[in-house]
Design a protein around this motif. Structure first.
Motif, PDB file in Angstrom:
ATOM      1  N   VAL A 120      -0.382  -8.080   1.360  1.00 18.55           N
ATOM      2  CA  VAL A 120      -0.558  -9.085   2.413  1.00 18.55           C
ATOM      3  C   VAL A 120      -0.322 -10.487   1.856  1.00 18.55           C
ATOM      4  N   LEU A 121      -0.773 -10.741   0.628  1.00 17.55           N
ATOM      5  CA  LEU A 121      -0.623 -12.057   0.028  1.00 17.55           C
ATOM      6  C   LEU A 121       0.805 -12.337  -0.425  1.00 17.55           C
ATOM      7  N   VAL A 122       1.469 -11.337  -1.011  1.00 20.39           N
ATOM      8  CA  VAL A 122       2.797 -11.547  -1.596  1.00 20.39           C
ATOM      9  C   VAL A 122       3.903 -11.361  -0.567  1.00 20.39           C
ATOM     10  N   LEU A 123       3.850 -10.265   0.191  1.00 17.33           N
ATOM     11  CA  LEU A 123       4.919  -9.963   1.143  1.00 17.33           C
ATOM     12  C   LEU A 123       4.788 -10.761   2.433  1.00 17.33           C
ATOM     13  N   LYS A 124       3.573 -11.221   2.730  1.00  9.54           N
ATOM     14  CA  LYS A 124       3.316 -12.026   3.927  1.00  9.54           C
ATOM     15  C   LYS A 124       3.834 -11.334   5.186  1.00  9.54           C
ATOM     16  N   ASN A 125       3.535 -10.045   5.298  1.00  7.77           N
ATOM     17  CA  ASN A 125       3.985  -9.276   6.461  1.00  7.77           C
ATOM     18  C   ASN A 125       2.861  -9.033   7.466  1.00  7.77           C
ATOM     19  N   GLY A 126       1.818  -9.844   7.376  1.00  5.80           N
ATOM     20  CA  GLY A 126       0.745  -9.718   8.339  1.00  5.80           C
ATOM     21  C   GLY A 126      -0.254  -8.633   7.990  1.00  5.80           C
ATOM     22  N   ALA A 127      -1.272  -8.517   8.831  1.00  3.62           N
ATOM     23  CA  ALA A 127      -2.315  -7.526   8.597  1.00  3.62           C
ATOM     24  C   ALA A 127      -1.809  -6.124   8.917  1.00  3.62           C
ATOM     25  N   PRO A 128      -2.298  -5.108   8.210  1.00  2.00           N
ATOM     26  CA  PRO A 128      -1.887  -3.731   8.520  1.00  2.00           C
ATOM     27  C   PRO A 128      -2.467  -3.275   9.848  1.00  2.00           C
ATOM     28  N   SER A 129      -1.955  -2.158  10.336  1.00  3.21           N
ATOM     29  CA  SER A 129      -2.447  -1.606  11.592  1.00  3.21           C
ATOM     30  C   SER A 129      -3.883  -1.128  11.421  1.00  3.21           C
ATOM     31  N   PRO A 130      -4.652  -1.044  12.514  1.00  2.00           N
ATOM     32  CA  PRO A 130      -6.047  -0.589  12.402  1.00  2.00           C
ATOM     33  C   PRO A 130      -6.179   0.787  11.759  1.00  2.00           C
ATOM     34  N   GLY A 131      -5.249   1.685  12.057  1.00  2.00           N
ATOM     35  CA  GLY A 131      -5.320   3.020  11.469  1.00  2.00           C
ATOM     36  C   GLY A 131      -5.144   2.999   9.965  1.00  2.00           C
ATOM     37  N   VAL A 132      -4.168   2.239   9.496  1.00  2.00           N
ATOM     38  CA  VAL A 132      -3.939   2.121   8.052  1.00  2.00           C
ATOM     39  C   VAL A 132      -5.132   1.457   7.382  1.00  2.00           C
ATOM     40  N   LEU A 133      -5.657   0.405   7.996  1.00  2.00           N
ATOM     41  CA  LEU A 133      -6.802  -0.296   7.423  1.00  2.00           C
ATOM     42  C   LEU A 133      -8.012   0.625   7.317  1.00  2.00           C
ATOM     43  N   ALA A 134      -8.273   1.410   8.365  1.00  2.00           N
ATOM     44  CA  ALA A 134      -9.403   2.336   8.335  1.00  2.00           C
ATOM     45  C   ALA A 134      -9.215   3.392   7.258  1.00  2.00           C
ATOM     46  N   ALA A 135      -8.001   3.907   7.113  1.00  2.00           N
ATOM     47  CA  ALA A 135      -7.734   4.930   6.094  1.00  2.00           C
ATOM     48  C   ALA A 135      -7.955   4.385   4.693  1.00  2.00           C
ATOM     49  N   VAL A 136      -7.503   3.147   4.452  1.00  2.00           N
ATOM     50  CA  VAL A 136      -7.655   2.539   3.127  1.00  2.00           C
ATOM     51  C   VAL A 136      -9.132   2.325   2.803  1.00  2.00           C
ATOM     52  N   LEU A 137      -9.897   1.818   3.762  1.00  2.00           N
ATOM     53  CA  LEU A 137     -11.324   1.555   3.520  1.00  2.00           C
ATOM     54  C   LEU A 137     -12.090   2.859   3.298  1.00  2.00           C
ATOM     55  N   ILE A 138     -11.789   3.901   4.076  1.00  2.00           N
ATOM     56  CA  ILE A 138     -12.469   5.183   3.899  1.00  2.00           C
ATOM     57  C   ILE A 138     -12.143   5.779   2.533  1.00  2.00           C
ATOM     58  N   THR A 139     -10.884   5.677   2.123  1.00  2.00           N
ATOM     59  CA  THR A 139     -10.477   6.214   0.824  1.00  2.00           C
ATOM     60  C   THR A 139     -11.182   5.492  -0.315  1.00  2.00           C
ATOM     61  N   THR A 140     -11.290   4.171  -0.210  1.00  2.00           N
ATOM     62  CA  THR A 140     -11.964   3.404  -1.256  1.00  2.00           C
ATOM     63  C   THR A 140     -13.453   3.746  -1.319  1.00  2.00           C
ATOM     64  N   CYS A 141     -14.085   3.926  -0.154  1.00  2.00           N
ATOM     65  CA  CYS A 141     -15.495   4.330  -0.140  1.00  2.00           C
ATOM     66  C   CYS A 141     -15.672   5.700  -0.792  1.00  2.00           C
ATOM     67  N   GLY A 142     -14.723   6.596  -0.551  1.00  2.00           N
ATOM     68  CA  GLY A 142     -14.786   7.906  -1.192  1.00  2.00           C
ATOM     69  C   GLY A 142     -14.669   7.810  -2.696  1.00  2.00           C
ATOM     70  N   ALA A 143     -13.808   6.915  -3.179  1.00  2.00           N
ATOM     71  CA  ALA A 143     -13.665   6.725  -4.621  1.00  2.00           C
ATOM     72  C   ALA A 143     -14.954   6.184  -5.229  1.00  2.00           C
ATOM     73  N   ALA A 144     -15.587   5.223  -4.544  1.00  2.00           N
ATOM     74  CA  ALA A 144     -16.846   4.676  -5.046  1.00  2.00           C
ATOM     75  C   ALA A 144     -17.944   5.742  -5.055  1.00  2.00           C
ATOM     76  N   LEU A 145     -17.962   6.574  -4.032  1.00  2.00           N
ATOM     77  CA  LEU A 145     -18.967   7.634  -3.954  1.00  2.00           C
ATOM     78  C   LEU A 145     -18.767   8.654  -5.065  1.00  2.00           C
ATOM     79  N   ALA A 146     -17.516   9.022  -5.321  1.00  2.00           N
ATOM     80  CA  ALA A 146     -17.234   9.999  -6.378  1.00  2.00           C
ATOM     81  C   ALA A 146     -17.543   9.423  -7.750  1.00  2.00           C
ATOM     82  N   GLY A 147     -17.277   8.146  -7.945  1.00  2.00           N
ATOM     83  CA  GLY A 147     -17.510   7.537  -9.250  1.00  2.00           C
ATOM     84  C   GLY A 147     -18.959   7.234  -9.544  1.00  2.00           C
ATOM     85  N   ALA A 148     -19.806   7.210  -8.507  1.00  2.00           N
ATOM     86  CA  ALA A 148     -21.217   6.886  -8.732  1.00  2.00           C
ATOM     87  C   ALA A 148     -21.930   7.940  -9.554  1.00  2.00           C
ATOM     88  N   GLY A 149     -21.394   9.144  -9.592  1.00  2.00           N
ATOM     89  CA  GLY A 149     -22.061  10.214 -10.333  1.00  2.00           C
ATOM     90  C   GLY A 149     -21.615  10.351 -11.765  1.00  2.00           C
TER      91      GLY A 149
END
Length: 351
Positions: A120-149
């Motif tokens: 978003v900062l470099v390509l300046k192509n605007g915000a991603p679609s809501p579906g892509v944004l939700a998928a990215v946030l869910i995936t990152t939360c899963g990574a944090a959950l898996a790494g907590a153990g």
């Protein structure tokens, strides 16, 4: 419509190939580090780059591939990508040494979020679609959950793991930017990067004494170890090309999500083959959340592709003698705006 389907099929095929090569390379490198204590990582990186450079130069001279001869202008076009590619490979190898394979995969699953933010900062192509944004946030939360153990790795491994994610994300975004700013395809990009990076890696391999002490390594007497070493070099070349190709055809975020999809198999092999981390309930829950995020991303991209197909049909099948409706005009203007910003640009395929 047929051309669009062919392009999407090519994009899916390249993404699958990238996932296979990337996962295989991670597992084989971990075998070298854990089973054979092969610590000459700079040499592996140097041989991968030099093998790609020599092979592509030979194919170019034989006329089997259509890439321009290497020169200063070509090196300048991919200078930033070359630096980040070399740094990213080094950090990946060092983080594999200090982290368990499942924990290394946890770090890599944060890649889509970092790639999206840098994009978003470099390509300046605007915000991603809501579906892509939700998928990215869910995936990152899963990574944090898996790494907590699992907080049992080498502290330097965690530092290099974080740096590897940051540099890898910047590398993917810069590839996508280069695909828009230059007329060269992914094969030319790999050719330029390999030739530019090889001299530096040769110097580093001698400076780190890897190229000197590797001859005394006792593992050369084991044919299995030699085969794994050769496979790492060859698969590394293939993985670098599919990384470039996938990013050119799809996007930086899609390439980063491929790593999330293939991480399930990598984690399973890592737990079975190396036994360096136990599958805790938190870790399994994180994997499940990651899988959910990957599914949401695939659905979101499918809907975007179908919308693209609809806009192209409106653009090519205009009713003769009638004015477009206000809805059609709005859709076409939105589609053309997206094309100008390369959100939904077609693949740049190199013969």
């Amino acid at each position: 419509m047929r051309q669009l389907c062919r392009g999407r099929l090519l994009g899916i095929s390249v993404a699958i190939a990238h996932g296979v090569f990337s996962g295989s390379l991670n597992i084989l490198l971990k075998f070298l580090l854990s089973r054979y204590q092969f610590s000459f990582l700079t040499l592996v990186q140097c041989l991968t780059s030099s093998t790609a450079a020599l092979s592509l130069e030979l194919l170019r001279r034989l006329g089997l591939i259509a890439v321009p001869p290497f020169g200063l202008s070509l090196a300048r076009s991919f200078a930033g990508v070359t630096v980040l590619s070399t740094l990213q490979s080094s950090l990946t190898l060092w983080s594999l040494r200090g982290l368990s394979l499942p924990m290394y995969v946890v770090f890599k699953r944060c890649l889509p979020l970092v790639t999206m933010l840098i994009g978003v900062l470099v390509l300046k192509n605007g915000a991603p679609s809501p579906g892509v944004l939700a998928a990215v946030l869910i995936t990152t939360c899963g990574a944090a959950l898996a790494g907590a153990g699992d907080l049992t790795g080498d502290p330097m491994g965690y530092v290099t793991g974080v740096l590897a994610v940051l540099v890898h994300a910047a590398y993917l975004v810069l590839i996508q930017k280069a695909s828009a700013d230059t007329q060269h395809g992914p094969l030319t990009a790999q050719y330029a990067i390999a030739i530019s990076a090889t001299p530096l890696l040769v110097v580093l391999s001698f400076a780190s004494t890897d190229a000197i002490h590797v001859w005394a390594f006792p593992g050369w007497k084991d044919p299995t170890m030699v085969c794994i070493f050769v496979a790492c070099v060859l698969i590394g070349c293939a993985m670098n090309f599919t990384t470039l190709h996938c990013t050119y055809i799809n996007s930086a975020v899609t390439t980063s999500f491929v790593g999330v999809v293939k991480s399930i198999a990598t984690i399973t092999v890592g737990m079975v083959a190396f036994s360096d981390v136990a599958p805790t309930s938190l870790f399994i829950a994180g994997v499940v959340v990651n899988t959910l995020g990957s599914i949401i991303y695939c659905v979101a991209k499918f809907l975007e592709t179908r919308k693209q197909s609809h806009y192209e049909d409106l653009e090519t099948q205009q009713p003769q003698g009638e004015e477009r409706s206000q809805v059609e005009t709005s859709c076409l203007l939105s589609w053309r705006s997206c094309r100008r910003r390369r959100w939904l640009a077609g693949p740049k395929v190199e013969r």
